[in-house]
Each structure stands twice: as C-alpha cells, then as structure tokens.
Design a protein around this motif. Sequence first.
Motif, short mmCIF file in Angstrom:
data_model
loop_
_atom_site.label_atom_id
_atom_site.label_comp_id
_atom_site.label_asym_id
_atom_site.label_seq_id
_atom_site.Cartn_x
_atom_site.Cartn_y
_atom_site.Cartn_z
N LEU A 1 -5.12 -0.36 -4.76
CA LEU A 1 -4.46 0.42 -3.78
C LEU A 1 -3.11 -0.06 -3.57
O LEU A 1 -2.04 0.81 -3.68
CB LEU A 1 -5.17 0.63 -2.45
CG LEU A 1 -4.70 1.40 -1.50
CD1 LEU A 1 -4.68 2.86 -2.02
CD2 LEU A 1 -5.43 1.50 -0.20
N LEU B 1 0.81 -1.22 -0.02
CA LEU B 1 0.02 0.01 -0.11
C LEU B 1 0.89 1.30 0.11
O LEU B 1 2.05 1.33 0.41
CB LEU B 1 -0.94 -0.04 1.30
CG LEU B 1 -1.71 -1.26 1.27
CD1 LEU B 1 -2.65 -1.04 2.58
CD2 LEU B 1 -2.52 -1.55 0.04
N HIS C 1 -0.79 4.37 4.30
CA HIS C 1 -1.52 3.31 4.88
C HIS C 1 -0.78 2.30 5.75
O HIS C 1 -1.24 1.21 6.12
CB HIS C 1 -2.44 2.61 3.56
CG HIS C 1 -3.38 3.38 2.84
ND1 HIS C 1 -4.55 3.99 3.42
CD2 HIS C 1 -3.15 4.07 1.82
CE1 HIS C 1 -5.24 4.46 2.57
NE2 HIS C 1 -4.30 4.74 1.74
N GLU D 1 -0.88 1.04 -6.57
CA GLU D 1 -0.32 2.37 -6.49
C GLU D 1 1.02 2.37 -5.67
O GLU D 1 1.79 2.91 -6.29
CB GLU D 1 -1.36 2.99 -5.75
CG GLU D 1 -2.79 3.43 -6.49
CD GLU D 1 -3.59 4.55 -5.61
OE1 GLU D 1 -3.05 5.12 -4.93
OE2 GLU D 1 -4.77 4.49 -6.12
#
Length: 244
Positions: free
Chosen positions: A144, A110, A114, A147
């Motif tokens: 996510l 993440l 996060h 990313e």
Amino acid sequence: MCEFGPAAALPGGIGVSRLTVYDIEAPDGLVGGTPHVHLACSEGYYVIAGSGAVQTLNPKGFTETPLQAGTVVWFDPGTIHRLINGGGLQILTLMSNSGLPEAGDAVLTLPPEHLTDRETYLEATTLTGEGEARTPSAMARRNLALEGFAVLRDAYAADGPTALDAFYESAVRIVQPQLADWRKRWEQGARRLADETGAALEALEAGKAPHLQTAELHELPAPTEFGRHGMCGRLDVYDLNQHP
C-alpha cells in the motif's frame, strides 16, 4: 512510549538495531521494504552484509544509492526512503534520539485517502497476528505504501518539490499527538548528553575534570526481540531500558 533513565543513552543519544531487509518481492518486481519518512530524526545505515540499494525522495529529487558491505549512508528528516534487497542485505541502523525512528517517528507513504487523520492511518498500518502470522499484513502495508510512493515520484517528476507538500502536511498531523513523548526522549537522551559535553568542556577549560572520576564501561544486553516485523525488514531490537 518508554521512559529513559539517565544512564540509558548510547553515545550521542543514538539508537541501534540490526535489520535484515525483507526478501519478498513487491508488486513492482523489486524486493525490499516499505517507503516511509521521519519527521524529526535522522537515520544512518552501516551495511553489514549483502547488497542492494536505498531509494530516496526529498525536495532535491529521487535518487537510488547502491549498498554493499561496508557502505555508510545517512539521511535527514523529510527524506522518504525505501530499501531494496539485492541479496542477503543486512544493516546496522543508527538512529537519532534513542531510536525514535522505530518508536514512533515514521509515516508511511500511503495513498492520500489513508492519510486524512491519525485514526485512518493507524487502521491501515497496524499489523495483525503474531510471529510469522504478521508477514501477510506487513507485506500488505508495504505494498500500500508503494502505491503512494509511486504517486509521489510521478508528481515530483511533473511538479518538482511542491509535489511533496501535501504528504508532509499529512504526516505532521498524524504524528502531532506523539510530540510530548518525543520531546521527553530527546531531553533524556541526545539533549542531556550534549549538555554533559558542554559541562565537561567548561570544566576542562578551568583545568578540572570531575567527570573523569565517574568513568565506567557500559554494555547493552543481547537484543530483547529478534526478527520483529519492521517497516524495512526483520529487526533485532536493543531495548535501552535494559541498560544496567
């Protein structure tokens, strides 16, 4: 964490599951699973059917390894990995420590915001709903993680292996509360079986073989779950606690 009795470990203390890799396209145009890392366990793939690739990133760099029926690959703890589904990709996963990679030893890539603490991480990665209703949250979690994976790849290209240090440090903090359970699984699985092999070798060296008198065939029942949403795809899960 599940308790494991003395008879529950497969050869070598491994765990197995059948994985059908996700066939939903990601924002980068590729089809497949969620990039993540294991902290204590190695993992292997035997490709049953279909084709695709596994992308890996570790201190030695980024690679993409083709997969097709019959391919066998494995990787060490610390290797970030992402499965790409080129069509019908199905894999028998072979996991050290009685399947610990699917039972806690995994941290998704993440974005850093996060990964600040375990609670923040769990809030971003816990799936919602039941059955097919879980698919949207599974794909949101995957996207996510992609990313963060893209950021890590770019950072590695610019800075080399040190680009992974902050992610590794965050991953360690996130899993630390689980370590007592991990140790128990290891002690009751892989470590116990290694000790039993050592005892058998000592007995054989002395011209004895008492362990042969307790030999038997073992069989796992059918999977206890079919199509569970995992990190890389749908899992048919074998519960070692169901071992007779």
